[in-house]
Design a protein around this motif. Structure first.
Motif, mmCIF file in Angstrom:
data_model
loop_
_atom_site.group_PDB
_atom_site.id
_atom_site.type_symbol
_atom_site.label_atom_id
_atom_site.label_comp_id
_atom_site.label_asym_id
_atom_site.label_seq_id
_atom_site.Cartn_x
_atom_site.Cartn_y
_atom_site.Cartn_z
ATOM 1 N N THR A 54 43.647 19.221 10.146
ATOM 2 C CA THR A 54 44.101 19.635 11.471
ATOM 3 C C THR A 54 45.228 20.658 11.357
ATOM 4 N N ASP A 56 40.953 11.219 11.547
ATOM 5 C CA ASP A 56 41.649 12.475 11.837
ATOM 6 C C ASP A 56 41.524 12.821 13.320
ATOM 7 N N ALA A 57 42.151 13.939 13.711
ATOM 8 C CA ALA A 57 42.214 14.309 15.129
ATOM 9 C C ALA A 57 40.881 14.806 15.677
ATOM 10 N N HIS A 58 39.856 14.885 14.827
ATOM 11 C CA HIS A 58 38.550 15.348 15.301
ATOM 12 C C HIS A 58 37.621 14.191 15.671
ATOM 13 N N ILE A 114 42.529 14.987 20.925
ATOM 14 C CA ILE A 114 43.521 15.503 21.879
ATOM 15 C C ILE A 114 42.831 15.946 23.169
ATOM 16 N N GLN A 158 55.719 23.879 15.784
ATOM 17 C CA GLN A 158 55.581 23.320 14.439
ATOM 18 C C GLN A 158 56.189 24.198 13.331
ATOM 19 N N PRO A 172 48.292 23.140 12.584
ATOM 20 C CA PRO A 172 49.321 23.057 13.632
ATOM 21 C C PRO A 172 48.859 23.830 14.861
ATOM 22 N N TRP A 232 46.640 13.014 12.530
ATOM 23 C CA TRP A 232 46.243 14.430 12.419
ATOM 24 C C TRP A 232 45.078 14.596 11.451
ATOM 25 N N ASP A 266 52.477 15.483 19.933
ATOM 26 C CA ASP A 266 53.415 16.150 19.025
ATOM 27 C C ASP A 266 52.984 17.573 18.639
ATOM 28 N N SER A 267 51.707 17.748 18.287
ATOM 29 C CA SER A 267 51.262 19.044 17.754
ATOM 30 C C SER A 267 51.223 20.146 18.817
ATOM 31 N N TYR A 278 48.127 9.246 17.343
ATOM 32 C CA TYR A 278 46.858 9.507 16.655
ATOM 33 C C TYR A 278 47.167 9.956 15.224
#
Ligand SMILES: [Zn+2]
Length: 253
Positions: free
Chosen positions: A103, A185-187, A130, A154, A105, A99, A148-149, A97
């Motif tokens: 976003t 983005d991750a949202h 996520i 991080q 960490p 970030w 990953d996050s 995805y």
């Protein structure tokens, strides 16, 4: 394929498989049976694809890389809502995805012990892509997810030095990759297919009792214009994975 008229009968898995054949020729598209894309992601169909791949595709079963047995990786346990550290082989799903700039960490030296406790992730503010992926892993009947996050500390350089060189193997050993190509983005979440404004219209007409509809653009064409495709690291994530569910603004591939 965009604009191609197809019969809107139930899709047959054999036919969808033929689309990926290296011998596929454009004139064959005329004979392909399609299906209307439902407004919500079809979990049963995704499960069917997974079962079909598991039973029919020998080449998808075995990873070509291995995660070193001497090194541990972290996984999200979506049943107990926590991060685990493991060196034993577990079936897990990985997420690819973007970030995005806002976003923060997630796993840091400060949050590590909280997130490692049972239900430790329940109160964490987790970006929608996520959390959607965690829900999908549960719905597919699997238990572990690598992101990953949340699986690399991080702000810990030693952890990064150990984990980052393994990322190729981590993606290759995952039983499935969830590729989130929605938004930037991750949202964004996985399921923007439910937002009809972002979808191509798909009229269905019946001629002599046979339903016809327009085929949606193929995955490669849709992916080309996404933010996900403009990131360098996503190339290895997609190319090293053995099975991929691609979530785009229009549909799941
Ligand atoms: Zn397969």
């Amino acid at each position: 394929m965009a604009g191609t008229i197809v019969r809107a009968d139930e899709e047959k898995l054999g036919d969808s498989n033929r689309l990926r054949s290296p011998n596929f020729k454009s004139e064959e598209t005329f004979h392909i049976r399609g299906r209307p894309i439902p407004p919500k992601a079809n979990l049963d169909l995704m499960k069917q694809w997974m079962q079909f791949c598991g039973s029919e595709h020998h080449e998808c079963r075995t990873p070509t890389l291995t995660v070193s047995k001497t090194q541990s990786i972290r996984l999200i346990d979506v049943q107990e809502h926590k991060i685990i550290l493991t060196s034993s082989a577990k079936d897990y799903v990985a997420l690819s995805y973007v970030w995005g700039p806002t976003t923060a960490p997630l796993l840091t030296r400060e949050t590590l012990s909280q997130y490692s406790a049972t239900n430790g992730l329940k109160d964490a503010i987790i970006p929608r892509t996520i959390s959607d992926a965690m829900g999908l892993v549960r719905d597919l009947g699997t238990r572990y997810l690598w992101v990953d996050s949340l699986c690399i500390v991080q702000d810990d350089d030693d952890d990064k030095k150990q984990q980052l060189p393994m990322m190729g193997s981590i993606y290759n050993c995952a039983e499935l990759l969830i590729l989130a190509a929605t938004g930037s983005d991750a949202h964004a979440g996985l399921y923007s297919t439910q937002n009809t404004k972002r979808r191509e219209p798909q009229p269905i007409e019946e001629v002599d009792g046979i339903p016809f509809t327009t085929a949606q653009p193929p995955a490669q064409e849709t992916l080309m214009w996404t933010t996900w495709n403009r990131r360098g690291w996503t190339f290895q994530e997609a190319i090293l994975s053995r099975r991929v569910l691609i979530f785009t603004d229009g549909q799941v591939y």
